[in-house]
Design a protein around this motif. Sequence first.
Motif, PDB file in Angstrom:
ATOM      1  N   ASP A 174       0.835  -1.215   0.000  1.00 61.06           N
ATOM      2  CA  ASP A 174       0.000   0.000   0.000  1.00 61.06           C
ATOM      3  C   ASP A 174       0.860   1.251   0.000  1.00 61.06           C
ATOM      4  OD1 ASP A 174      -2.348  -1.451  -0.043  1.00 61.06           O
ATOM      5  OD2 ASP A 174      -2.660  -1.342   2.140  1.00 61.06           O
ATOM      6  N   GLU A 227      -3.864   2.923  -9.936  1.00 64.99           N
ATOM      7  CA  GLU A 227      -5.188   2.335 -10.169  1.00 64.99           C
ATOM      8  C   GLU A 227      -5.138   1.376 -11.370  1.00 64.99           C
ATOM      9  OE1 GLU A 227      -9.843   3.617 -10.840  1.00 64.99           O
ATOM     10  OE2 GLU A 227      -8.265   5.072 -11.307  1.00 64.99           O
ATOM     11  N   GLU A 257      -7.687  -6.961 -10.265  1.00 60.59           N
ATOM     12  CA  GLU A 257      -9.053  -7.159 -10.749  1.00 60.59           C
ATOM     13  C   GLU A 257      -9.096  -7.975 -12.044  1.00 60.59           C
ATOM     14  OE1 GLU A 257     -11.627  -6.149  -8.929  1.00 60.59           O
ATOM     15  OE2 GLU A 257     -10.266  -5.247  -7.463  1.00 60.59           O
ATOM     16  N   PRO A 278      -1.505   8.466  -9.113  1.00 60.63           N
ATOM     17  CA  PRO A 278      -2.773   7.813  -8.780  1.00 60.63           C
ATOM     18  C   PRO A 278      -3.389   6.994  -9.923  1.00 60.63           C
ATOM     19  CG  PRO A 278      -2.755  10.058  -7.943  1.00 60.63           C
ATOM     20  CD  PRO A 278      -1.512   9.878  -8.752  1.00 60.63           C
ATOM     21  N   GLU A 279      -3.402   7.548 -11.124  1.00 63.43           N
ATOM     22  CA  GLU A 279      -4.026   6.806 -12.226  1.00 63.43           C
ATOM     23  C   GLU A 279      -3.213   5.562 -12.610  1.00 63.43           C
ATOM     24  OE1 GLU A 279      -2.378   9.652 -15.860  1.00 63.43           O
ATOM     25  OE2 GLU A 279      -4.526   9.472 -15.517  1.00 63.43           O
ATOM     26  N   ARG A 280      -1.905   5.622 -12.448  1.00 62.83           N
ATOM     27  CA  ARG A 280      -1.068   4.466 -12.756  1.00 62.83           C
ATOM     28  C   ARG A 280      -1.206   3.394 -11.683  1.00 62.83           C
ATOM     29  NH1 ARG A 280       4.054   7.227 -15.812  1.00 62.83           N
ATOM     30  NH2 ARG A 280       2.740   8.374 -17.257  1.00 62.83           N
ATOM     31  N   ARG A 282      -3.607  -1.841 -10.226  1.00 64.39           N
ATOM     32  CA  ARG A 282      -4.562  -2.603  -9.416  1.00 64.39           C
ATOM     33  C   ARG A 282      -5.633  -3.248 -10.290  1.00 64.39           C
ATOM     34  NH1 ARG A 282      -9.328  -1.969  -7.704  1.00 64.39           N
ATOM     35  NH2 ARG A 282      -9.544   0.201  -8.280  1.00 64.39           N
ATOM     36  N   LEU A 283      -6.173  -2.474 -11.247  1.00 64.60           N
ATOM     37  CA  LEU A 283      -7.226  -3.014 -12.112  1.00 64.60           C
ATOM     38  C   LEU A 283      -6.693  -4.147 -12.995  1.00 64.60           C
ATOM     39  CD1 LEU A 283      -9.039   0.295 -13.147  1.00 64.60           C
ATOM     40  CD2 LEU A 283      -9.942  -1.524 -11.689  1.00 64.60           C
ATOM     41  N   TYR A 286      -8.698   4.853 -19.880  1.00 63.06           N
ATOM     42  CA  TYR A 286      -7.813   5.992 -19.677  1.00 63.06           C
ATOM     43  C   TYR A 286      -7.594   6.802 -20.954  1.00 63.06           C
ATOM     44  CZ  TYR A 286      -6.875   4.018 -15.103  1.00 63.06           C
ATOM     45  OH  TYR A 286      -7.016   3.539 -13.833  1.00 63.06           O
TER      46      TYR A 286
END
Length: 184
Positions: free
Chosen positions: A127, A139, A147, A135-137, A142-143, A158
């Motif tokens: 974390d 995320e 996910e 932040p977008e990278r 993580r996706l 994006y």
Amino acid sequence: MPEIPTEDLSNLLARIALRDRAAFRALYDATAPKLFAICLRLLRDRREAEDALQEVFVKIWHRADRFASGVSRPSAWLNAVARNHAIDRLRQIRSPHTDLDIAHGFADPSSGPEALAINSDDGRRIDDCMGRLAPERAEAIRLAYVEGESYLDLSERYQVPLNTLRTWLRRGLLQLRDCLGPAS
């Protein structure tokens, strides 16, 4: 029992490769006692050694064409076939396969205190390192990797070309690797 000459053994193996049953019989008569002794010495059980010897000769029948006369002596090849088969049988005897479903019932599904502490510490470190990424990278990583979202879906989300997204993910993973490095 007298030792059969190397040339004769090579000829017998060549004929066996051509499925000559008389040559196979002659090879069996000439080499079975020695190959049986190898099996018996390794398996230490007469019945197991007898079974192994039969399987060794089945292998010889099917693999005689693999013997390379210029590379090794035929007696060494035959001995290796017997020795390797006996070792394989020993492994089967010593470690019988267990049914994984039965073994699953014995496992404790809960983690021990040490595993919980390690996992929570690793989670905090991940974390922390994810927080150091844009932040977008973070995320996108993580996706993609948690996910399971496809690269194509992420590039559309994006609004970046697919190769750009791949570059983001690769660079982000490299930054995570550097950040996570060995724990201090």
